[in-house]
Design a protein around this motif. Structure first.
Motif, PDB file in Angstrom:
ATOM      1  N   ASP A 356       0.830  -1.195   0.000  1.00 27.60           N
ATOM      2  CA  ASP A 356       0.000   0.000   0.000  1.00 27.60           C
ATOM      3  C   ASP A 356       0.871   1.254   0.000  1.00 27.60           C
ATOM      4  OD1 ASP A 356      -1.982  -1.849   0.273  1.00 27.60           O
ATOM      5  OD2 ASP A 356      -2.758  -1.105   2.186  1.00 27.60           O
ATOM      6  N   GLY A 357       0.256   2.394  -0.309  1.00 36.07           N
ATOM      7  CA  GLY A 357       0.949   3.674  -0.244  1.00 36.07           C
ATOM      8  C   GLY A 357       0.083   4.802  -0.743  1.00 36.07           C
ATOM      9  N   ARG A 358       0.556   6.023  -0.510  1.00 37.61           N
ATOM     10  CA  ARG A 358      -0.126   7.244  -0.947  1.00 37.61           C
ATOM     11  C   ARG A 358      -1.564   7.324  -0.443  1.00 37.61           C
ATOM     12  NH1 ARG A 358       2.097   7.389  -7.164  1.00 37.61           N
ATOM     13  NH2 ARG A 358       4.260   7.773  -6.632  1.00 37.61           N
ATOM     14  N   ASN A 359      -1.781   6.886   0.786  1.00 34.23           N
ATOM     15  CA  ASN A 359      -3.098   7.014   1.379  1.00 34.23           C
ATOM     16  C   ASN A 359      -2.951   7.458   2.823  1.00 34.23           C
ATOM     17  OD1 ASN A 359      -2.713   4.633   3.053  1.00 34.23           O
ATOM     18  ND2 ASN A 359      -3.151   3.398   1.244  1.00 34.23           N
ATOM     19  N   ALA A 360      -4.076   7.596   3.519  1.00 36.07           N
ATOM     20  CA  ALA A 360      -4.052   8.153   4.864  1.00 36.07           C
ATOM     21  C   ALA A 360      -3.306   7.278   5.851  1.00 36.07           C
ATOM     22  CB  ALA A 360      -5.490   8.374   5.350  1.00 36.07           C
ATOM     23  N   SER A 361      -3.146   5.990   5.547  1.00 34.42           N
ATOM     24  CA  SER A 361      -2.512   5.066   6.479  1.00 34.42           C
ATOM     25  C   SER A 361      -1.016   4.934   6.283  1.00 34.42           C
ATOM     26  CB  SER A 361      -3.153   3.677   6.369  1.00 34.42           C
ATOM     27  OG  SER A 361      -4.523   3.727   6.684  1.00 34.42           O
ATOM     28  N   THR A 362      -0.530   5.077   5.055  1.00 34.13           N
ATOM     29  CA  THR A 362       0.882   4.815   4.786  1.00 34.13           C
ATOM     30  C   THR A 362       1.340   5.530   3.533  1.00 34.13           C
ATOM     31  OG1 THR A 362       2.494   3.074   4.270  1.00 34.13           O
ATOM     32  CG2 THR A 362       0.261   2.711   3.537  1.00 34.13           C
ATOM     33  N   ARG A 408      -3.986  -1.045  -1.672  1.00 36.97           N
ATOM     34  CA  ARG A 408      -4.539   0.310  -1.598  1.00 36.97           C
ATOM     35  C   ARG A 408      -3.460   1.301  -2.036  1.00 36.97           C
ATOM     36  NH1 ARG A 408      -8.308  -2.601  -1.375  1.00 36.97           N
ATOM     37  NH2 ARG A 408      -9.803  -2.858   0.331  1.00 36.97           N
ATOM     38  N   PRO A 409      -3.395   1.615  -3.356  1.00 36.59           N
ATOM     39  CA  PRO A 409      -2.347   2.507  -3.863  1.00 36.59           C
ATOM     40  C   PRO A 409      -2.712   3.984  -3.812  1.00 36.59           C
ATOM     41  CG  PRO A 409      -3.545   1.565  -5.695  1.00 36.59           C
ATOM     42  CD  PRO A 409      -4.156   0.985  -4.447  1.00 36.59           C
ATOM     43  N   GLY A 410      -3.807   4.340  -3.139  1.00 37.12           N
ATOM     44  CA  GLY A 410      -4.122   5.743  -2.939  1.00 37.12           C
ATOM     45  C   GLY A 410      -5.047   6.364  -3.958  1.00 37.12           C
ATOM     46  N   GLY A 411      -5.616   5.585  -4.857  1.00 39.03           N
ATOM     47  CA  GLY A 411      -6.532   6.133  -5.845  1.00 39.03           C
ATOM     48  C   GLY A 411      -7.215   5.026  -6.612  1.00 39.03           C
ATOM     49  N   HIS A 446     -10.602   2.867  -2.120  1.00 38.76           N
ATOM     50  CA  HIS A 446     -10.669   4.272  -2.526  1.00 38.76           C
ATOM     51  C   HIS A 446     -12.123   4.668  -2.791  1.00 38.76           C
ATOM     52  CE1 HIS A 446      -9.366   8.048  -4.280  1.00 38.76           C
ATOM     53  NE2 HIS A 446     -10.134   7.814  -5.314  1.00 38.76           N
ATOM     54  N   GLY A 447     -12.524   5.820  -2.254  1.00 32.46           N
ATOM     55  CA  GLY A 447     -13.881   6.298  -2.446  1.00 32.46           C
ATOM     56  C   GLY A 447     -14.850   5.866  -1.380  1.00 32.46           C
ATOM     57  N   VAL A 728      -0.923  12.850   1.364  1.00 31.98           N
ATOM     58  CA  VAL A 728      -1.447  12.253   0.142  1.00 31.98           C
ATOM     59  C   VAL A 728      -1.724  13.341  -0.881  1.00 31.98           C
ATOM     60  CG1 VAL A 728      -3.304  10.871  -0.854  1.00 31.98           C
ATOM     61  CG2 VAL A 728      -2.448  10.345   1.438  1.00 31.98           C
ATOM     62  N   ALA A 729      -1.262  13.133  -2.112  1.00 33.66           N
ATOM     63  CA  ALA A 729      -1.483  14.096  -3.187  1.00 33.66           C
ATOM     64  C   ALA A 729      -2.898  13.969  -3.732  1.00 33.66           C
ATOM     65  CB  ALA A 729      -0.473  13.875  -4.307  1.00 33.66           C
ATOM     66  N   HIS A 730      -3.520  15.114  -4.017  1.00 29.54           N
ATOM     67  CA  HIS A 730      -4.855  15.159  -4.617  1.00 29.54           C
ATOM     68  C   HIS A 730      -4.815  16.121  -5.808  1.00 29.54           C
ATOM     69  CE1 HIS A 730      -6.943  12.967  -1.369  1.00 29.54           C
ATOM     70  NE2 HIS A 730      -6.104  13.587  -0.557  1.00 29.54           N
ATOM     71  N   PRO A 731      -4.529  15.630  -7.026  1.00 25.08           N
ATOM     72  CA  PRO A 731      -4.620  16.488  -8.205  1.00 25.08           C
ATOM     73  C   PRO A 731      -6.087  16.639  -8.613  1.00 25.08           C
ATOM     74  CG  PRO A 731      -3.825  14.299  -8.812  1.00 25.08           C
ATOM     75  CD  PRO A 731      -4.033  14.279  -7.340  1.00 25.08           C
ATOM     76  N   LEU A 732      -6.680  17.782  -8.305  1.00 24.52           N
ATOM     77  CA  LEU A 732      -8.095  17.998  -8.605  1.00 24.52           C
ATOM     78  C   LEU A 732      -8.246  18.348 -10.077  1.00 24.52           C
ATOM     79  CD1 LEU A 732      -9.323  20.018  -5.479  1.00 24.52           C
ATOM     80  CD2 LEU A 732      -8.975  17.546  -5.763  1.00 24.52           C
ATOM     81  N   GLN A 733      -8.924  17.473 -10.811  1.00 21.60           N
ATOM     82  CA  GLN A 733      -9.068  17.643 -12.248  1.00 21.60           C
ATOM     83  C   GLN A 733     -10.171  18.645 -12.554  1.00 21.60           C
ATOM     84  OE1 GLN A 733      -7.247  15.830 -14.660  1.00 21.60           O
ATOM     85  NE2 GLN A 733      -6.014  14.938 -13.024  1.00 21.60           N
ATOM     86  N   GLY A 734      -9.814  19.700 -13.267  1.00 21.69           N
ATOM     87  CA  GLY A 734     -10.798  20.666 -13.731  1.00 21.69           C
ATOM     88  C   GLY A 734     -11.170  20.414 -15.178  1.00 21.69           C
ATOM     89  N   PRO A 735     -11.819  21.362 -15.814  1.00 24.59           N
ATOM     90  CA  PRO A 735     -12.230  21.168 -17.218  1.00 24.59           C
ATOM     91  C   PRO A 735     -11.084  21.436 -18.174  1.00 24.59           C
ATOM     92  CG  PRO A 735     -12.911  23.322 -16.451  1.00 24.59           C
ATOM     93  CD  PRO A 735     -12.290  22.642 -15.260  1.00 24.59           C
ATOM     94  N   GLU A 736     -11.268  21.032 -19.427  1.00 24.81           N
ATOM     95  CA  GLU A 736     -10.363  21.443 -20.495  1.00 24.81           C
ATOM     96  C   GLU A 736     -10.606  22.923 -20.779  1.00 24.81           C
ATOM     97  OE1 GLU A 736     -11.196  18.889 -23.742  1.00 24.81           O
ATOM     98  OE2 GLU A 736     -10.186  17.133 -22.851  1.00 24.81           O
TER      99      GLU A 736
END
Length: 798
Positions: A356-362, A408-411, A446-447, A728-736
């Motif tokens: 696991d990685g890139r999540n709240a636990s590790t 759990r890879p974080g996404g 995730h989710g 944990v990184a969160h790249p928030l995707q916006g519109p084109e």
């Protein structure tokens, strides 16, 4: 979050009895008179309290905490280890998404697979590195059923190799090929690779797919950069730029049934027919193809070589992690989700590990830690596969209808070009065994609305632990009247017993502190059976802790944006010695103002808080086992400036695989940042980013972000890069950005983000290899929809 492993032996799930099944050969036949591999202690590399499940005959899954290789690092990491006995009637198959350039997620590949009659898919995991952001083609070698799919790129010559006799290992793989033209023989340099070597010749077949072949001869105008867009890692590490740029000459020859069909200067696109072979040449090799005429005879021969073996399955990777049973030092100590695979010295057992990685636990594991885990399990040789967001392992649960994600890879699972699929014989579908397990999921997928929880195999004395039960057949597959589409859920029939404590339906009420084995019965195996001995039984090991000295909620405070909005928390208790266990809603009382919020418990262990007003604040008082804690909450939101660009002169522009410049200009109401970019210099994923002088840390919980942007109409995607309180990184995707003029762009913050959040950068990204352009946008500030006030520290838990 730190998990403290329980103090009890390894938990092993095996059948009450095992039946026989017909031999099914998917890819290879077991060696003659092969003796099944003796069960190894595949949990040896894990911390105490590791679990072991048998998911099919000859296939086990171990899972648990992974010891850190760093002195003084007490954080727990989690890993899963799949072990396949290759002497059983198991199969290991190379899989892809339909072609080498049509990636799919591992769950999608596993669901779409069509195993041979009498077999079923029980597990799958991702393959090696690939050309992320461009062709998506694998960087390593590939072979399926003895058919060569792709040759290895430089730096990716080591591969998983399963020979025709069914044994597996890790070997260096080579590629040899010759093209016979009327003018003489040419060396064939590559097969279905993402790039044609400089002054080289490559072959593309129907396995390649429809991706435009024009992209395989593209040469970046600038050297590749080390920084990579998005998560900070790519599918393929960047190669060093060539000292001498290749010639611009390019030629493609389409060969149909051994004769030239057409020759062009620009490589084509679209599917390649089975009877066609497409040759693409660059530089000095192009002249030989350009001289061909329609109808000329062309012969093509090629082979993947793997030492003295006779390979049937090949899957490329990168670093060799274990050699001769010992971990191999690797110059990479970063932490990330990992996938790796190894084989025993005799080649009769395969071990695949994910962490696991890139999540709240590790944050993840190092390659060295993954290597130690594989070596401890008995791997003589092991190979690194792609990690990060690509790392995916799906495996069936005993009695399950299909593989489910175990790591759990974080996404969400990333689309990848290839992987390995594991099959096993189908069972009879008649229930013959029972799996009893805890119902709470400490590592939610995730989710999920539920936050991570403490290990549910611990429970406080006098409190409840909910259990679940599923029937399975002799092959550990789905059983019962709904098989194979519906599992045989026996939870409602569970009758529990234990030396201390007692059962309450499917809940165990904990007795005296100490280890306890709880027996679950849910029978008979066949409804209305006359034989009382036909009752299904299984056990689960728990540890009963003394009553909690304190309890705490996670998260510690809640923000609800508006009326009817919801938020969730879980409750963890701790003894005076620091041992922890989750507290289920059944064992807690919550005091809340009914005019402000409504609180309800759920079977997944979370408490859901629903707003009953549009604005207000208060405190939840939660009591369990004589201890209590307070959970502050607020309802409503306000607009909070995040980046007003008063410091615009300190912002900088950076680009991956392109160019970017920034200057301060006048916006709609104050200073703004003009970002000019050039996305013409590469076809792989490019970005142009605006970085603040220092990352901007919010002082309160945020629900949304809004960025003011003057668009250029080019269609690059707008992304807001955040890091949460867990790292944990969160790249928030916006519109084109397909508009011109000003627009306010709204970004939603995911529910599982840990607060406070940090704004790292705002960037444009282009992922389509066919689109190259220059342009410029203007950013005139970022605001957030937040809770009205910064949080105050909650009262200490008691």
């Amino acid at each position: 979050m730190t998990r403290i492993p329980p103090r009890f032996p390894v938990r092993t799930t095996f059948p009450l009895f095992a039946g026989s099944a017909a031999l099914v050969v998917v890819l290879f036949a077991p060696a003659a008179h092969a003796v099944p591999v003796a069960p190894a202690d595949i949990t040896a590399g894990f911390g105490s309290g590791a679990e072991r499940e048998r998911i099919a005959t000859g296939i086990d899954l171990a899972s648990g905490t992974v010891p850190s290789g760093e002195p003084g690092d007490g954080g727990d990491r989690f890993g899963s280890l799949l072990t396949v006995d290759l002497t059983e009637d198991t199969g290991v198959v190379h899989m892809d998404g339909g072609s080498l350039t049509s990636p799919a997620t591992v769950p999608e590949m596993a669901a779409a697979a069509e195993p041979p009659e009498g077999s079923t898919v029980v597990a799958a995991f991702n393959g090696g590195y690939f050309d992320l952001g461009a062709t998506q083609a694998p960087s390593g070698a590939g072979m399926r059923d003895g058919r060569a799919l792709t040759s290895p790129d430089e730096g990716f010559t080591d591969a998983v190799v399963i020979d025709a006799d069914g044994t597996g290992t890790v070997r260096e793989v080579g590629f040899d090929g010759t093209v016979t033209l009327p003018s003489g023989d040419l060396a064939l340099d590559a097969l279905n690779t993402a790039t044609v070597p400089a002054d080289g010749l490559a072959l593309y077949t129907s396995d390649w797919g429809e991706h435009p072949r024009e992209h395989v001869v593209h040469e970046p105008e600038i050297p590749p950069e080390e920084e990579v867009f998005g998560e900070g890692e790519a599918g393929t590490p960047e190669p060093a730029p060539s000292d001498a740029p290749p010639s611009d000459d390019v030629a493609e020859a389409v060969v149909s049934d051994g004769t030239v069909d057409r020759v062009t200067e620009i490589p084509g696109s679209g599917p390649i027919a089975e009877h066609e072979q497409v040759l693409v040449a660059r530089g000095s090799a192009a002249a030989s193809l350009a001289a061909l005429a329609e109808g000329d005879p062309v012969g093509v021969e090629h082979t993947l070589t793997a030492g003295d073996g006779d390979p049937g399955t090949v899957l490329g990777g990168r670093h060799v992690l274990v050699r001769d049973g010992e971990p191999v030092p690797v110059d990479d100590d970063s932490r990330a989700p990992r996938t790796a695979v190894g084989f025993s010295a005799d080649g009769r057992a395969m071990h695949a590990v994910t962490t696991d990685g890139r999540n709240a636990s590790t944050d993840g594991t190092t390659l060295a830690e993954a290597a130690e885990l594989l070596a401890a399990a008995g791997a003589d040789r092991a190979l690194e596969l792609d990690g990060g967001g690509s790392s995916t392992l799906v495996a069936r649960e005993p009695g399950g209808t299909g593989p489910v994600q175990r790591n759990r890879p974080g996404g969400e699972p990333r689309e990848v070009p290839d992987g390995l699929l594991v099959t096993a014989p189908e069972g009879s579908g008649r229930t013959s065994g029972l799996r009893v397990h805890t119902a709470l999921e400490p590592r939610p997928e995730h989710g999920s609305p539920a936050p991570p929880q403490a290990d549910p195999r611990r429970v406080f004395t006098g409190m409840h632990r909910t259990l679940a039960a599923t029937g399975h057949d002799e092959a550990f597959g789905p059983s019962g009247p709904g098989a194979p589409d519906t599992p045989d859920d026996r939870t409602g029939d569970l009758v529990l017993s234990a030396p201390t404590g007692h059962g309450d339906g499917n809940r165990y009420v904990a007795g005296d502190p100490g280890p306890v084995t709880v027996t679950g019965e849910a029978g008979p195996a066949i409804p209305d059976a006359a034989d009382p001995d036909d009752t299904l039984r299984d056990t689960v090991d728990l540890e009963v802790l003394p009553g909690p000295d304190s309890i705490h909620a996670s998260p510690q405070r809640l923000g609800l944006a508006s009326a009817d909005d919801t938020a969730s928390f879980v409750l963890t208790g701790a003894t005076a010695d620091g041992d922890t266990a989750p507290v289920e809603p059944l064992d807690a009382e919550v005091d809340a103002d009914p005019d402000l919020v409504e609180v309800s418990g759920h079977g997944d262990g979370r408490f859901e808080v629903r707003a009953r007003t549009g604005e207000g604040s208060g405190t939840l008082t939660v009591t369990a086992g004589g201890a209590s804690t307070e959970v502050p909450f607020s309802v409503g939101s306000t607009t909070t400036p995040v980046a007003d660009l008063a410091d615009a002169e300190g912002w900088t522009a950076r680009s991956t695989r392109g160019e970017a410049e920034v200057e301060t200009v006048e916006g709609r109401d104050g200073p703004a940042l003009a970002l000019d970019y050039d996305f013409t210099r590469d076809i792989r994923t490019r970005d142009a980013a605006l970085h603040p002088p220092e990352p901007i840390v919010l002082d309160r919980q945020a629900f949304t972000f809004t960025a003011g942007v003057r668009g250029d109409g080019n269609g690059a995607r707008l992304v807001l890069a955040l890091t949460d309180d867990h790292g944990v990184a969160h790249p928030l995707q916006g519109p084109e950005v397909d508009w011109e003029g000003w627009r306010d762009v709204r970004f939603e913050v995911p529910d599982n983000a840990g607060h406070p959040l940090t704004l790292d950068r705002v960037y444009l990204v282009e992922e389509d290899p066919s689109r190259t352009y220059t342009g410029g946008v203007v950013l005139d500030g970022v605001h957030a929809g937040t809770v009205p006030e910064p949080p105050t520290e909650p009262d200490p838990a008691t």
